[in-house]
Write a protein that holds these residues in place. Structure first.
Motif, PDB file in Angstrom:
ATOM      1  N   GLY A  74       0.822  -1.206   0.000  1.00  0.00           N
ATOM      2  CA  GLY A  74       0.000   0.000   0.000  1.00  0.00           C
ATOM      3  C   GLY A  74       0.855   1.255   0.000  1.00  0.00           C
ATOM      4  N   GLY A  75       1.909   1.227   0.789  1.00  0.00           N
ATOM      5  CA  GLY A  75       2.809   2.365   0.820  1.00  0.00           C
ATOM      6  C   GLY A  75       3.498   2.586  -0.519  1.00  0.00           C
ATOM      7  N   LEU A  76       3.909   1.503  -1.147  1.00  0.00           N
ATOM      8  CA  LEU A  76       4.548   1.615  -2.461  1.00  0.00           C
ATOM      9  C   LEU A  76       3.557   2.144  -3.494  1.00  0.00           C
ATOM     10  CD1 LEU A  76       6.941   1.175  -4.347  1.00  0.00           C
ATOM     11  CD2 LEU A  76       6.190  -1.198  -4.628  1.00  0.00           C
ATOM     12  N   SER A  77       2.324   1.646  -3.441  1.00  0.00           N
ATOM     13  CA  SER A  77       1.305   2.117  -4.370  1.00  0.00           C
ATOM     14  C   SER A  77       1.054   3.616  -4.179  1.00  0.00           C
ATOM     15  CB  SER A  77       0.009   1.325  -4.155  1.00  0.00           C
ATOM     16  OG  SER A  77      -0.913   1.600  -5.183  1.00  0.00           O
ATOM     17  N   LEU A  78       1.095   4.068  -2.930  1.00  0.00           N
ATOM     18  CA  LEU A  78       0.910   5.497  -2.659  1.00  0.00           C
ATOM     19  C   LEU A  78       2.058   6.319  -3.246  1.00  0.00           C
ATOM     20  CD1 LEU A  78      -0.694   7.728  -1.227  1.00  0.00           C
ATOM     21  CD2 LEU A  78       0.616   7.232   0.843  1.00  0.00           C
ATOM     22  N   VAL A  79       3.267   5.846  -3.042  1.00  0.00           N
ATOM     23  CA  VAL A  79       4.438   6.548  -3.580  1.00  0.00           C
ATOM     24  C   VAL A  79       4.374   6.602  -5.115  1.00  0.00           C
ATOM     25  CG1 VAL A  79       6.949   6.367  -3.886  1.00  0.00           C
ATOM     26  CG2 VAL A  79       5.940   6.092  -1.619  1.00  0.00           C
ATOM     27  N   SER A 109       5.633  -9.678 -21.382  1.00  0.00           N
ATOM     28  CA  SER A 109       6.052  -9.698 -19.985  1.00  0.00           C
ATOM     29  C   SER A 109       6.207  -8.287 -19.428  1.00  0.00           C
ATOM     30  CB  SER A 109       7.386 -10.427 -19.826  1.00  0.00           C
ATOM     31  OG  SER A 109       8.432  -9.637 -20.362  1.00  0.00           O
ATOM     32  N   GLY A 110       6.470  -7.335 -20.310  1.00  0.00           N
ATOM     33  CA  GLY A 110       6.699  -5.966 -19.858  1.00  0.00           C
ATOM     34  C   GLY A 110       8.118  -5.722 -19.386  1.00  0.00           C
ATOM     35  N   LEU A 111       8.928  -6.766 -19.321  1.00  0.00           N
ATOM     36  CA  LEU A 111      10.267  -6.626 -18.741  1.00  0.00           C
ATOM     37  C   LEU A 111      11.311  -6.140 -19.744  1.00  0.00           C
ATOM     38  CD1 LEU A 111      10.354  -9.897 -16.627  1.00  0.00           C
ATOM     39  CD2 LEU A 111      10.224  -7.570 -15.749  1.00  0.00           C
ATOM     40  N   THR A 112      11.018  -6.259 -21.043  1.00  0.00           N
ATOM     41  CA  THR A 112      12.070  -5.992 -22.030  1.00  0.00           C
ATOM     42  C   THR A 112      11.851  -4.700 -22.801  1.00  0.00           C
ATOM     43  OG1 THR A 112      10.893  -7.314 -23.681  1.00  0.00           O
ATOM     44  CG2 THR A 112      12.560  -8.438 -22.349  1.00  0.00           C
ATOM     45  N   THR A 113      10.871  -3.915 -22.418  1.00  0.00           N
ATOM     46  CA  THR A 113      10.616  -2.646 -23.103  1.00  0.00           C
ATOM     47  C   THR A 113      10.336  -1.541 -22.091  1.00  0.00           C
ATOM     48  OG1 THR A 113       8.304  -3.282 -23.364  1.00  0.00           O
ATOM     49  CG2 THR A 113       9.750  -3.678 -25.244  1.00  0.00           C
ATOM     50  N   LEU A 114      10.123  -0.340 -22.588  1.00  0.00           N
ATOM     51  CA  LEU A 114       9.856   0.800 -21.714  1.00  0.00           C
ATOM     52  C   LEU A 114       8.661   0.530 -20.800  1.00  0.00           C
ATOM     53  CD1 LEU A 114      10.106   3.751 -24.272  1.00  0.00           C
ATOM     54  CD2 LEU A 114      11.652   3.309 -22.367  1.00  0.00           C
ATOM     55  N   VAL A 115       8.750   1.002 -19.570  1.00  0.00           N
ATOM     56  CA  VAL A 115       7.630   0.928 -18.618  1.00  0.00           C
ATOM     57  C   VAL A 115       7.128   2.355 -18.421  1.00  0.00           C
ATOM     58  CG1 VAL A 115       6.925   0.338 -16.279  1.00  0.00           C
ATOM     59  CG2 VAL A 115       8.601  -1.081 -17.464  1.00  0.00           C
ATOM     60  N   THR A 116       6.012   2.666 -19.023  1.00  0.00           N
ATOM     61  CA  THR A 116       5.512   4.044 -18.970  1.00  0.00           C
ATOM     62  C   THR A 116       4.727   4.318 -17.691  1.00  0.00           C
ATOM     63  OG1 THR A 116       5.271   3.894 -21.357  1.00  0.00           O
ATOM     64  CG2 THR A 116       4.295   5.795 -20.300  1.00  0.00           C
ATOM     65  N   PHE A 117       4.019   3.331 -17.225  1.00  0.00           N
ATOM     66  CA  PHE A 117       3.204   3.509 -16.030  1.00  0.00           C
ATOM     67  C   PHE A 117       3.737   2.620 -14.917  1.00  0.00           C
ATOM     68  CE2 PHE A 117       0.208   6.368 -17.734  1.00  0.00           C
ATOM     69  CZ  PHE A 117       0.085   6.050 -19.073  1.00  0.00           C
ATOM     70  N   SER A 118       4.090   3.260 -13.813  1.00  0.00           N
ATOM     71  CA  SER A 118       4.859   2.593 -12.754  1.00  0.00           C
ATOM     72  C   SER A 118       4.089   1.490 -12.044  1.00  0.00           C
ATOM     73  CB  SER A 118       5.329   3.637 -11.745  1.00  0.00           C
ATOM     74  OG  SER A 118       4.237   4.422 -11.311  1.00  0.00           O
ATOM     75  N   GLY A 119       2.754   1.469 -12.173  1.00  0.00           N
ATOM     76  CA  GLY A 119       1.966   0.422 -11.525  1.00  0.00           C
ATOM     77  C   GLY A 119       2.366  -0.975 -11.967  1.00  0.00           C
ATOM     78  N   TYR A 120       3.012  -1.063 -13.089  1.00  0.00           N
ATOM     79  CA  TYR A 120       3.498  -2.360 -13.582  1.00  0.00           C
ATOM     80  C   TYR A 120       4.359  -3.059 -12.545  1.00  0.00           C
ATOM     81  CZ  TYR A 120       6.563  -5.585 -16.022  1.00  0.00           C
ATOM     82  OH  TYR A 120       7.294  -6.682 -16.367  1.00  0.00           O
ATOM     83  N   TRP A 121       5.214  -2.295 -11.865  1.00  0.00           N
ATOM     84  CA  TRP A 121       6.134  -2.916 -10.908  1.00  0.00           C
ATOM     85  C   TRP A 121       5.422  -3.433  -9.664  1.00  0.00           C
ATOM     86  CZ3 TRP A 121      10.192  -4.889 -12.679  1.00  0.00           C
ATOM     87  CH2 TRP A 121      10.882  -4.285 -13.736  1.00  0.00           C
ATOM     88  N   LEU A 122       4.257  -2.843  -9.353  1.00  0.00           N
ATOM     89  CA  LEU A 122       3.444  -3.388  -8.256  1.00  0.00           C
ATOM     90  C   LEU A 122       2.972  -4.798  -8.611  1.00  0.00           C
ATOM     91  CD1 LEU A 122       0.941  -0.763  -6.847  1.00  0.00           C
ATOM     92  CD2 LEU A 122       2.570  -2.146  -5.589  1.00  0.00           C
ATOM     93  N   LEU A 123       2.607  -4.979  -9.892  1.00  0.00           N
ATOM     94  CA  LEU A 123       2.155  -6.288 -10.344  1.00  0.00           C
ATOM     95  C   LEU A 123       3.282  -7.313 -10.235  1.00  0.00           C
ATOM     96  CD1 LEU A 123       0.324  -5.265 -13.636  1.00  0.00           C
ATOM     97  CD2 LEU A 123      -0.648  -5.484 -11.338  1.00  0.00           C
ATOM     98  N   VAL A 124       4.462  -6.915 -10.687  1.00  0.00           N
ATOM     99  CA  VAL A 124       5.613  -7.826 -10.640  1.00  0.00           C
ATOM    100  C   VAL A 124       5.931  -8.185  -9.190  1.00  0.00           C
ATOM    101  CG1 VAL A 124       8.087  -8.021 -11.131  1.00  0.00           C
ATOM    102  CG2 VAL A 124       6.572  -6.970 -12.806  1.00  0.00           C
ATOM    103  N   LEU A 125       5.871  -7.186  -8.318  1.00  0.00           N
ATOM    104  CA  LEU A 125       6.163  -7.418  -6.901  1.00  0.00           C
ATOM    105  C   LEU A 125       5.135  -8.357  -6.285  1.00  0.00           C
ATOM    106  CD1 LEU A 125       8.329  -6.455  -4.984  1.00  0.00           C
ATOM    107  CD2 LEU A 125       6.871  -4.562  -4.323  1.00  0.00           C
TER     108      LEU A 125
END
Lengths: 47, 153
Positions: free
Chosen positions: B11-16, B59-75
């Motif tokens: 939740g804290g990461l999502s807020l940041v 996978s989203g891992l090999t190209t640009l990540v425009t929206f940071s919420g992607y990393w929440l999914l990976v986490l």
């Protein structure tokens, strides 16, 4: 010009958030499933 | 892992990340600064290109990540620790990307003499709106996860 796309994206927003927040109450892990599709929609929309 | 700490952390990461999308915080997110092969369509044809684009972008891992919420999914996928769950999460991410690409041209009004490229340019120009919507979504997720963390404490 982008009215329909904006409406569709707002619809995607609302549906994904409603599902996500609803699932959060039941099982937070499930909330990430509709959120994943939602993030994907925006990622592709950014081109 | 202690459940309440997990939800509070996510939740804290999502807020940041939400604050980053609103432009209130500025920091780089991990990403491979490349785009997928533009010439694959000409070289491989539609089916071959679609196949390799899917593998490259899916996978989203090999190209640009425009929206940071992607990393929440990976986490979330990593923290759950179940391959099927991770496959579902990133599979749905890929489905969202595919639906956006497949459906967006039908959402454009091309009857007024404007072509697809004009609409795509307008979409690029409106990226700030997309970031704001993404921020609101991350904010909602943050509030839900933080509440869940507090309730689990």
């Amino acid at each position: 010009m982008l009215r329909r796309f904006e409406l569709a994206s707002k619809g995607v927003n609302l549906i994904a958030l409603a599902m996500g927040l609803g699932l959060l109450l039941w099982n937070p892990w499930l909330a990430f499933l509709p959120m994943a599709a939602w993030v994907g929609w925006f990622q592709a929309g950014s081109l | 892992m202690i459940t309440w700490l997990l939800w509070l952390g996510l939740g804290g990461l999502s807020l940041v990340l939400a604050l980053r999308e609103f432009g209130w915080l500025t920091f780089n997110i991990p990403q491979w600064r490349r785009q997928t092969g533009k010439t694959w369509y000409a070289r491989l044809g539609p089916i071959g290109a679609a196949w390799w684009w899917g593998l490259d972008l899916g996978s989203g891992l090999t190209t640009l990540v425009t929206f940071s919420g992607y990393w929440l999914l990976v986490l979330a996928a990593l923290l759950k620790g179940i391959p099927l769950y991770g496959g579902l999460v990133l599979g749905l991410y890929g489905l969202g990307r595919a639906l956006s690409v497949a459906l967006t041209p039908f959402l454009f009004n091309l009857k007024g003499g404007e072509n697809l490229w004009t609409h795509l340019d307008a979409l690029l120009a409106g990226r700030l709106h997309l970031r704001r919507w993404h921020g609101y979504g991350l904010l909602g997720l943050a509030l839900g996860l933080l509440m869940r963390g507090v309730m689990s404490w």
